[in-house]
Write an enzyme that holds these catalytic residues in place. Structure first.
Site, PDB file in Angstrom:
ATOM      1  CG  ASP A  44     -58.469  -2.471  71.988  1.00 34.48           C
ATOM      2  OD1 ASP A  44     -59.330  -1.791  72.564  1.00 34.48           O
ATOM      3  OD2 ASP A  44     -58.692  -3.115  70.948  1.00 34.48           O
ATOM      4  CG  ASN A  92     -60.919   6.482  70.353  1.00 34.80           C
ATOM      5  OD1 ASN A  92     -59.772   6.371  70.767  1.00 34.80           O
ATOM      6  ND2 ASN A  92     -61.616   5.434  69.942  1.00 34.80           N
TER       7      ASN A  92
HETATM    8  C1  FPP Z   1     -59.003   1.475  74.452  1.00 37.33           C
HETATM    9  O1  FPP Z   1     -59.943   0.739  75.164  1.00 37.33           O
HETATM   10  C2  FPP Z   1     -58.570   2.689  75.189  1.00 37.33           C
HETATM   11  C3  FPP Z   1     -58.875   3.978  74.853  1.00 37.33           C
HETATM   12  C4  FPP Z   1     -59.679   4.310  73.671  1.00 37.33           C
HETATM   13  C5  FPP Z   1     -58.474   5.164  75.653  1.00 37.33           C
HETATM   14  C6  FPP Z   1     -57.265   4.957  76.523  1.00 37.33           C
HETATM   15  C7  FPP Z   1     -56.803   6.239  77.067  1.00 37.33           C
HETATM   16  C8  FPP Z   1     -56.311   6.408  78.306  1.00 37.33           C
HETATM   17  C9  FPP Z   1     -56.246   5.300  79.299  1.00 37.33           C
HETATM   18  C10 FPP Z   1     -55.775   7.736  78.701  1.00 37.33           C
HETATM   19  C11 FPP Z   1     -54.328   7.821  78.299  1.00 37.33           C
HETATM   20  C12 FPP Z   1     -53.653   8.966  78.907  1.00 37.33           C
HETATM   21  C13 FPP Z   1     -52.390   9.392  78.593  1.00 37.33           C
HETATM   22  C14 FPP Z   1     -51.882  10.636  79.163  1.00 37.33           C
HETATM   23  C15 FPP Z   1     -51.507   8.651  77.672  1.00 37.33           C
HETATM   24  P1  FPP Z   1     -61.426   0.576  74.582  1.00 37.33           P
HETATM   25  O2  FPP Z   1     -62.289   1.602  75.205  1.00 37.33           O
HETATM   26  O3  FPP Z   1     -61.385   0.582  73.088  1.00 37.33           O
HETATM   27  O4  FPP Z   1     -61.792  -0.845  75.135  1.00 37.33           O
HETATM   28  P2  FPP Z   1     -62.813  -1.905  74.474  1.00 37.33           P
HETATM   29  O5  FPP Z   1     -62.258  -2.254  73.125  1.00 37.33           O
HETATM   30  O6  FPP Z   1     -62.762  -3.040  75.450  1.00 37.33           O
HETATM   31  O7  FPP Z   1     -64.149  -1.240  74.410  1.00 37.33           O
END
Ligand code: FPP
Length: 264
Positions: A44, A92
């Site tokens: 996160d 998401n």
């Molecule tokens: C959380 O940060 C992250 C995600 C919702 C997506 C993460 C996915 C990837 C990096 C791709 C993964 C790829 C593979 C193949 C495993 P957020 O957007 O919720 O951050 P925030 O809470 O600061 O807004």
């Protein structure tokens, strides 16, 4: 000007050596007989990482893939058998289309580009979730990566994608009810050990340790059934900043816990 540049370079290499040294010190403190068998991670803070730098959110997700590589490598070196990453939740899908498309693009590319290396290293890949809304080409890539790596034994990488814990339990209940109706299962025979066979994780042991980054203290519909006795470690570090040092610190924190599984 030149002197200032030299000083900055020297300082940054000194700092990186210092953090290497810190990492080495942590490795030496690890109890090799108590390494968690299965670590699950809620990655996160990508969005906040980008916002802090005035960048679009997708840059945070791209940077987050570097943390995935770092963590996968150190988990592999430590001989951790199962690593589960929460890559994309069912919730998401409701993010702005541009961000969803961007994340799907990262997942598609990562799976396609890393498949050979994962396979050469003996890593088995599982992808768990409800793929109804997943584009067909990604569904095919998922099938392919799971098929190619299915005999690998060195390590298991499980990617939770379009995953929700309640949805997983609901579909398990539905499929179990169907088996009862079709006479394949008797109600009296249903036990926890039977029910777990209907979960996406039927071939994967429950996590010993959950790490969540970015300072949020909740499980957000992740592995609800599986985490009944999991130890939780929360860190304020944003996922793109998460590195080997933070990973080792979380394992050390886990090693200091006394796991009782409801016993005295
Ligand atoms: C959380 O940060 C992250 C995600 C919702 C997506 C993460 C996915 C990837 C990096 C791709 C993964 C790829 C593979 C193949 C495993 P957020 O957007 O919720 O951050 P925030 O809470 O600061 O807004």
């Amino acid at each position: 000007m030149m002197d200032k540049l030299k000083f900055t370079i020297k300082l940054s290499s000194l700092l990186s050596n210092f953090s290497n040294l810190q990492t080495k010190l942590l490795i030496n403190r690890l109890d090799r007989n108590n390494i968690p068998n299965h670590i699950a991670i809620v990655m996160d803070g990508n969005g906040r990482w980008a916002k802090k730098r005035g960048l679009p959110r997708i840059k945070g997700h791209i940077e987050g893939t570097k943390s995935i590589k770092r963590v996968l490598e150190i988990a592999y070196d430590l001989n951790i058998k199962y690593l589960t990453l929460f890559a994309f939740s069912q919730e998401n899908w409701d993010r702005p289309k541009q961000e969803v498309d961007g994340i799907l693009k990262i997942i598609r590319k990562s799976l396609q580009n890393e498949i050979n290396q994962l396979n050469e290293k003996g890593i088995r890949v599982y992808v768990i979730g409800n793929f109804k809304r997943v584009p067909d080409d990604i569904k095919n890539t998922i099938k392919n990566v799971q098929k190619i790596t299915k005999n690998n034994k060195k390590m298991n990488l499980c990617i939770a994608f379009s995953y929700g814990g309640r949805e997983e339990i609901t579909q398990a209940a539905k499929n179990l009810a169907k088996d009862v109706m079709e006479g394949k299962m008797k109600i009296l025979d249903i036990e926890e050990s039977i029910f777990r066979n209907y979960l996406y994780t039927k071939d994967i042991p429950d996590p010993d340790l959950l790490i969540r980054t970015s300072g949020e203290i909740r499980i957000s519909n992740f592995l609800l059934w599986q985490m009944a006795y999991t130890e939780f470690v929360f860190t304020p570090v944003l996922w793109p900043d998460f590195n080997e040092y933070h990973f080792l610190k979380a394992i050390l924190e886990y090693q200091e816990r006394e796991r009782r599984f409801g016993l005295v």
